[in-house]
Scaffold this motif. Structure first.
Motif, PDB file in Angstrom:
ATOM      1  N   GLY A  68       0.787  -1.226   0.000  1.00  0.00           N
ATOM      2  CA  GLY A  68       0.000   0.000   0.000  1.00  0.00           C
ATOM      3  C   GLY A  68       0.817   1.274   0.000  1.00  0.00           C
ATOM      4  O   GLY A  68       0.498   2.234  -0.722  1.00  0.00           O
ATOM      5  N   PHE A  69       1.867   1.335   0.813  1.00  0.00           N
ATOM      6  CA  PHE A  69       2.636   2.576   0.908  1.00  0.00           C
ATOM      7  C   PHE A  69       3.234   2.950  -0.440  1.00  0.00           C
ATOM      8  O   PHE A  69       3.294   4.127  -0.818  1.00  0.00           O
ATOM      9  N   ALA A  70       3.686   1.944  -1.203  1.00  0.00           N
ATOM     10  CA  ALA A  70       4.290   2.214  -2.507  1.00  0.00           C
ATOM     11  C   ALA A  70       3.227   2.589  -3.534  1.00  0.00           C
ATOM     12  O   ALA A  70       3.479   3.413  -4.428  1.00  0.00           O
ATOM     13  N   ARG A  71       2.040   2.002  -3.410  1.00  0.00           N
ATOM     14  CA  ARG A  71       0.979   2.296  -4.363  1.00  0.00           C
ATOM     15  C   ARG A  71       0.493   3.738  -4.225  1.00  0.00           C
ATOM     16  O   ARG A  71      -0.052   4.302  -5.178  1.00  0.00           O
ATOM     17  N   ILE A  72       0.691   4.329  -3.048  1.00  0.00           N
ATOM     18  CA  ILE A  72       0.295   5.722  -2.856  1.00  0.00           C
ATOM     19  C   ILE A  72       1.474   6.657  -3.096  1.00  0.00           C
ATOM     20  O   ILE A  72       1.430   7.539  -3.953  1.00  0.00           O
ATOM     21  N   ASN A  73       2.550   6.461  -2.364  1.00  0.00           N
ATOM     22  CA  ASN A  73       3.701   7.363  -2.509  1.00  0.00           C
ATOM     23  C   ASN A  73       4.308   7.295  -3.908  1.00  0.00           C
ATOM     24  O   ASN A  73       4.772   8.310  -4.440  1.00  0.00           O
ATOM     25  N   GLY A  74       4.314   6.105  -4.498  1.00  0.00           N
ATOM     26  CA  GLY A  74       4.856   5.981  -5.842  1.00  0.00           C
ATOM     27  C   GLY A  74       4.050   6.754  -6.859  1.00  0.00           C
ATOM     28  O   GLY A  74       4.599   7.294  -7.827  1.00  0.00           O
TER      29      GLY A  74
END
Length: 687
Positions: free
Chosen positions: A652-658
């Protein structure tokens, strides 16, 4: 989709769908059917962590409060916004099923779902049977004395049971001519989640293989097999599966449709695997007359042949026994399901306890009678107005995609014309199927859970094989209406949004457009972008595998997608394990492209409307916070390791920050400076 499971049903589904104890008269009564689904807003300020700078870690800013306030339940491997909504949907379905199980004046649909649920809930009857539902079949396997007898049994087992016996088979759309349904044979036969579990030599992988062998021994011992024999059998089973794993394609290779398309005649397949009588095999599957088929992994079938022709008969019998038993374990007495849970859920995914029995049984009904139960769900939860609003949002996002394609600076007119043809051919499926599946020939008994599971498998298997020679049903769905998920099917060229995913907090009719477009709009854009990701772009407007790109445009696409791959490869999932961005790039591209499209559609929807700040956020900020809060999650490290190896989605963190770090619109909304982490340089963009 192949109708024969390439992993046993017990491995893919039941490991997450088992009860925590043998429940009988002490099982608490279900609640009364809910009058309305619980409400959670699609933008929740209590989910924020305002101590975090949104330009440093937007995911933590948007989800830090949610993560703190939503610890992982003891029966879950992870807990996120989607899981929470799925749990609420299940509770709602639980009430429906209790009502349908108890009612006296029932429709045929209510009878089937109610009786299936009642049989599952009757754990006293299930426990009293022990392993009786599979005892006779185990005895038949034990009685196999010759290799021809064993090969004939393998053919029959594929027809009658859901176990993953060496390989998978079934029907699928022809990748070259998507209007035709063909037979297909693919890889299978593994008890661990992926080929790499057998081949990697790090300490964790070695430990998991040791635990897998212990699981095999324990499960076999429940059938009164002597300890010495369970050791020999478990060693043999691991040896066979390791050989199959060596012949299997990697997860990354499986994303390339050209690597899984090998049309051949039955005679040519017989040269790869001559031990199996293939005309008899297909006749046994009620598919007599098959002349050509797709063999998705020819090298794997060579590995199958090597095992079937050279492996010791005792080892092959042990393999068949185990795969029958592990597939059936969730439907047998408590010691079997507990043993199955302890390995597949506790060991592999870190889940401490089984879910309560009502969850097990609700999921079982949804899995095997999904469109029957879906009728009950849709009637109570999904209005015509909600369907119309979602349809409008979808059309707006498709219009945004058309504009983006028309104005791409790196794509030639010839490729643009093909891309637009494909875009305009996409079919939008929203909420539920136009025509409900007919389950009238499936016999469901209120006192035979294991029998119901076997009959449900045979019903679906026969339904799939019956498609041979028939026109493709473009109205068919691959998910049930209560499912909290969505998907794009490249061969059907359609995007599918079940009613279950169009509920608050994912779609919230009580709130303004900004968070709804950021959240559900982004999901719609995500699925639409899959039509043009690294895999989807290889299929044309008719869903056929065809290269419609000029070489220059294909290179331009790869250059842009490599920017995203390089960025995501730097993210750490757990321990020292980085994202395998070659595996996740399709989803990563869809996340970024989908959110860009949703933003464009939202701006068009609100053009000329005076928007105001709400709860201290500007409209643009609300769009992005709404977008981020769908991905709030907590996950056990064991489950993260499984996902790192098998899941094409980034955490999840990568799907948003990315995503936001590549959107100037976000950086402007929050005033981010070029040197801050949420500003990626160079900025990546495909669509």
């Amino acid at each position: 989709m192949l109708s024969k499971p390439l992993l046993a049903v017990a491995l893919a589904a039941a490991a997450l769908c088992l009860s925590s104890q043998s429940l009988s008269a002490q099982q608490p009564a279900a609640p009364q059917p809910l009058q309305a689904m619980p409400y959670s807003p699609s933008l929740d300020v209590t989910s924020l962590d305002r101590s975090v700078d949104p330009c440093v870690d937007f995911y933590k800013f948007s989800c830090g409060g949610w993560m703190k306030n939503n610890p992982i339940p003891s029966d879950q491997a992870s807990w996120d916004v989607y899981s929470k909504l799925a749990n609420e949907n299940q509770q709602f379905l639980w009430g429906i099923l209790v009502e349908d199980a108890r009612a006296t004046n029932r429709t045929p649909v209510q009878q089937k779902v109610g009786d299936y649920f009642a049989a599952c809930m009757n754990t006293s009857a299930i426990d009293a049977l022990g392993d009786k539902p599979v005892r006779s079949e185990l005895a038949r396997i034990d009685a196999l004395k010759t290799r021809p007898e064993l090969l004939a049994a393998l053919t029959r087992l594929h027809h009658e049971y859901a176990g993953s016996f060496f390989f998978g088979s079934g029907t699928d759309q022809d990748a070259i001519n998507s209007s035709v349904i063909i037979a297909a044979v693919g890889a299978g036969g593994l008890g661990l989640p992926d080929r790499d579990y057998y081949l990697k030599t790090d300490d964790k992988s070695v430990k998991i293989r040791e635990q897998y062998v212990a699981y095999i021994r324990q499960l076999l011992s429940l059938t009164s097999e002597p300890a010495e024999k369970t050791k020999a059998d478990a060693d043999a089973i691991l040896r066979i599966e390791t050989a199959l794993a060596k012949g299997s394609l990697t997860r990354v290779d499986l994303r390339d449709p050209h690597k899984t398309y090998h049309m051949m005649t039955v005679a040519e397949l017989a040269k790869l695997a001559p031990s199996i009588d293939w005309p008899l095999y297909f006749k046994t599957q009620d598919a007599a007359g098959v002349e050509k088929l797709n063999v998705s992994q020819p090298e794997f079938m060579k590995a199958v042949e090597a095992e079937l022709s050279t492996e010791d008969l005792a080892a092959l019998r042990a393999y068949l026994r185990f795969h029958l038993l592990t597939a059936a374990a969730p439907y047998l007495a408590h010691p079997f399901e507990q043993t199955n849970f302890d390995f597949y859920s506790k060991t592999l995914r870190g889940i401490p306890v089984m879910p309560p029995r009502w969850k097990t049984c609700t999921r079982a009904v949804d899995r095997n009678l999904g469109e029957a139960l879906g009728q009950e769900f849709v009637r109570r939860t999904f209005s015509a107005d909600m369907k119309a609003r979602t349809q409008l949002m979808t059309e707006q996002i498709e219009t945004a995609m058309q504009h983006e394609i028309e104005n791409l600076p790196w794509m030639s007119p010839a490729t643009k014309q093909e891309a637009l043809r494909k875009l305009h051919a996409i079919r939008n499926k929203i909420g539920y199927p136009e025509h409900w599946r007919d389950y009238s020939t499936l016999e469901v008994k209120p006192d035979d859970y294991a029998g119901n599971a076997v009959r449900a498998y045979r019903f679906e298997d026969a339904r799939q094989w019956h498609k041979l020679g028939k026109p493709v049903d473009l109205n068919e769905w691959g998910m049930t209406p209560p499912t909290v998920n969505a998907y794009f099917n490249p061969q059907m060229n359609d995007i599918n949004f079940p009613a279950g995913v169009l509920q608050p907090p994912l779609y919230d009719s009580k709130l303004d457009d900004a968070p709804n477009y950021g959240n559900t709009g982004g999901t719609i854009g995500h699925e639409l972008t899959h039509a043009f990701d690294d895999e989807g772009r290889q299929f044309d407007a008719k869903g056929n595998l065809r290269d419609w790109w000029t070489p220059e445009d294909a290179k331009g696409f790869e250059d842009r997608i490599n920017c995203i791959r390089d960025q995501y490869a730097g993210y750490v999932i757990v321990d020292d394990t980085h994202i395998n961005s070659k595996l996740t790039s399709g989803e990563d591209v869809a996340d970024l492209g989908g959110e860009l499209l949703a933003y464009i559609a939202w701006k068009k929807q609100t053009e000329g409307v005076k928007l105001t700040d709400v709860e201290g956020f500007t409209p643009d900020q609300r769009f992005f916070v709404g977008m981020a809060q769908w991905a709030c999650e907590n996950e056990r490290p064991e489950n993260l390791r499984v996902h790192a190896a098998t899941d094409p989605h980034s955490p999840g963190f990568a799907r948003i920050n990315g995503v936001v770090s590549n959107m100037p619109e976000f950086q402007k909304a929050f005033g981010c400076k070029a040197s801050q982490p949420m500003v990626h340089a160079p900025s990546c963009r495909v669509w």
